[in-house]
Design a protein around this motif. Structure first.
Motif, PDB file in Angstrom:
ATOM      1  N   ASP A  18       0.843  -1.205   0.000  1.00  0.00           N
ATOM      2  CA  ASP A  18       0.000   0.000   0.000  1.00  0.00           C
ATOM      3  C   ASP A  18       0.875   1.251   0.000  1.00  0.00           C
ATOM      4  O   ASP A  18       0.646   2.189  -0.770  1.00  0.00           O
ATOM      5  CB  ASP A  18      -0.911   0.047   1.231  1.00  0.00           C
ATOM      6  N   VAL A  19       1.878   1.254   0.870  1.00  0.00           N
ATOM      7  CA  VAL A  19       2.778   2.408   0.976  1.00  0.00           C
ATOM      8  C   VAL A  19       3.506   2.629  -0.340  1.00  0.00           C
ATOM      9  O   VAL A  19       3.609   3.760  -0.832  1.00  0.00           O
ATOM     10  CB  VAL A  19       3.771   2.240   2.144  1.00  0.00           C
ATOM     11  N   LEU A  22       0.986   4.014  -2.935  1.00  0.00           N
ATOM     12  CA  LEU A  22       0.655   5.407  -2.637  1.00  0.00           C
ATOM     13  C   LEU A  22       1.834   6.331  -2.911  1.00  0.00           C
ATOM     14  O   LEU A  22       1.655   7.444  -3.426  1.00  0.00           O
ATOM     15  CB  LEU A  22       0.200   5.544  -1.182  1.00  0.00           C
ATOM     16  N   SER A  23       3.031   5.892  -2.588  1.00  0.00           N
ATOM     17  CA  SER A  23       4.221   6.679  -2.853  1.00  0.00           C
ATOM     18  C   SER A  23       4.406   6.899  -4.351  1.00  0.00           C
ATOM     19  O   SER A  23       4.659   8.019  -4.801  1.00  0.00           O
ATOM     20  CB  SER A  23       5.445   5.972  -2.264  1.00  0.00           C
ATOM     21  N   SER A  26       1.538   9.272  -5.631  1.00  0.00           N
ATOM     22  CA  SER A  26       1.484  10.629  -5.096  1.00  0.00           C
ATOM     23  C   SER A  26       2.770  11.426  -5.266  1.00  0.00           C
ATOM     24  O   SER A  26       2.744  12.648  -5.234  1.00  0.00           O
ATOM     25  CB  SER A  26       1.148  10.577  -3.599  1.00  0.00           C
ATOM     26  N   PHE A  28       5.006  11.304  -2.993  1.00  0.00           N
ATOM     27  CA  PHE A  28       5.524  11.415  -1.629  1.00  0.00           C
ATOM     28  C   PHE A  28       6.444  10.225  -1.361  1.00  0.00           C
ATOM     29  O   PHE A  28       6.280   9.153  -1.929  1.00  0.00           O
ATOM     30  CB  PHE A  28       4.390  11.413  -0.601  1.00  0.00           C
ATOM     31  N   PRO A  30       7.913   7.085   0.896  1.00  0.00           N
ATOM     32  CA  PRO A  30       7.218   6.136   1.773  1.00  0.00           C
ATOM     33  C   PRO A  30       7.082   6.655   3.213  1.00  0.00           C
ATOM     34  O   PRO A  30       6.041   6.481   3.844  1.00  0.00           O
ATOM     35  CB  PRO A  30       8.093   4.882   1.699  1.00  0.00           C
ATOM     36  N   GLN A  32       6.845   9.788   4.148  1.00  0.00           N
ATOM     37  CA  GLN A  32       5.800  10.815   4.148  1.00  0.00           C
ATOM     38  C   GLN A  32       4.412  10.176   4.110  1.00  0.00           C
ATOM     39  O   GLN A  32       3.495  10.642   4.794  1.00  0.00           O
ATOM     40  CB  GLN A  32       5.980  11.760   2.963  1.00  0.00           C
ATOM     41  N   VAL A  33       4.253   9.124   3.325  1.00  0.00           N
ATOM     42  CA  VAL A  33       2.967   8.428   3.256  1.00  0.00           C
ATOM     43  C   VAL A  33       2.596   7.903   4.640  1.00  0.00           C
ATOM     44  O   VAL A  33       1.469   8.076   5.111  1.00  0.00           O
ATOM     45  CB  VAL A  33       3.004   7.274   2.220  1.00  0.00           C
ATOM     46  N   ARG A  34       3.535   7.278   5.312  1.00  0.00           N
ATOM     47  CA  ARG A  34       3.266   6.747   6.659  1.00  0.00           C
ATOM     48  C   ARG A  34       2.948   7.876   7.646  1.00  0.00           C
ATOM     49  O   ARG A  34       2.069   7.738   8.496  1.00  0.00           O
ATOM     50  CB  ARG A  34       4.445   5.916   7.146  1.00  0.00           C
ATOM     51  N   TRP A  36       1.593  10.865   6.901  1.00  0.00           N
ATOM     52  CA  TRP A  36       0.253  11.367   6.564  1.00  0.00           C
ATOM     53  C   TRP A  36      -0.811  10.406   7.091  1.00  0.00           C
ATOM     54  O   TRP A  36      -1.828  10.815   7.639  1.00  0.00           O
ATOM     55  CB  TRP A  36       0.106  11.522   5.044  1.00  0.00           C
ATOM     56  N   HIS A  37      -0.574   9.121   6.921  1.00  0.00           N
ATOM     57  CA  HIS A  37      -1.538   8.123   7.378  1.00  0.00           C
ATOM     58  C   HIS A  37      -1.674   8.177   8.895  1.00  0.00           C
ATOM     59  O   HIS A  37      -2.782   8.142   9.432  1.00  0.00           O
ATOM     60  CB  HIS A  37      -1.110   6.725   6.915  1.00  0.00           C
TER      61      HIS A  37
END
Length: 86
Positions: A18-19, A22-23, A26, A28, A30, A32-34, A36-37
């Motif tokens: 998922d990370v 999304l990375s 987006s 972003f 990994p 940053q994704v974590r 934000w989540h």
């Protein structure tokens, strides 16, 4: 990115895939994704975002924006079951 119901049932953690996805989508990192989540879950522990919270968060990032108008557009687009949550 898959069925949203399946994601809710899986829990509130993001898998490495998922990370990564999304990375890639987006731009972003990994990390940053974590982050934000993690922030999202602090604001919305249920994993669902309602209109009131959406407007509150939107106004933090865009204080001069038209939060209510944009919120209506977003929820009309993504709240496909009419639950008041996305």
């Amino acid at each position: 990115m898959g069925n949203s119901e399946a994601r809710v049932k899986r829990g509130k953690t993001l898998s490495d895939s998922d990370v990564s996805e999304l990375s890639n989508l987006s731009g972003f990192t990994p990390q940053q994704v974590r982050e934000w989540h993690s922030g999202f879950l602090k604001d919305c522990p249920s994993g669902r975002l309602n209109k009131k919270k959406f407007i509150e968060v939107y106004k933090q990032f865009y204080p001069t924006g038209k939060a209510e108008k944009f919120c209506e557009y977003v929820f009309r687009t993504f709240d496909t079951d009419g639950s008041g949550n996305i």
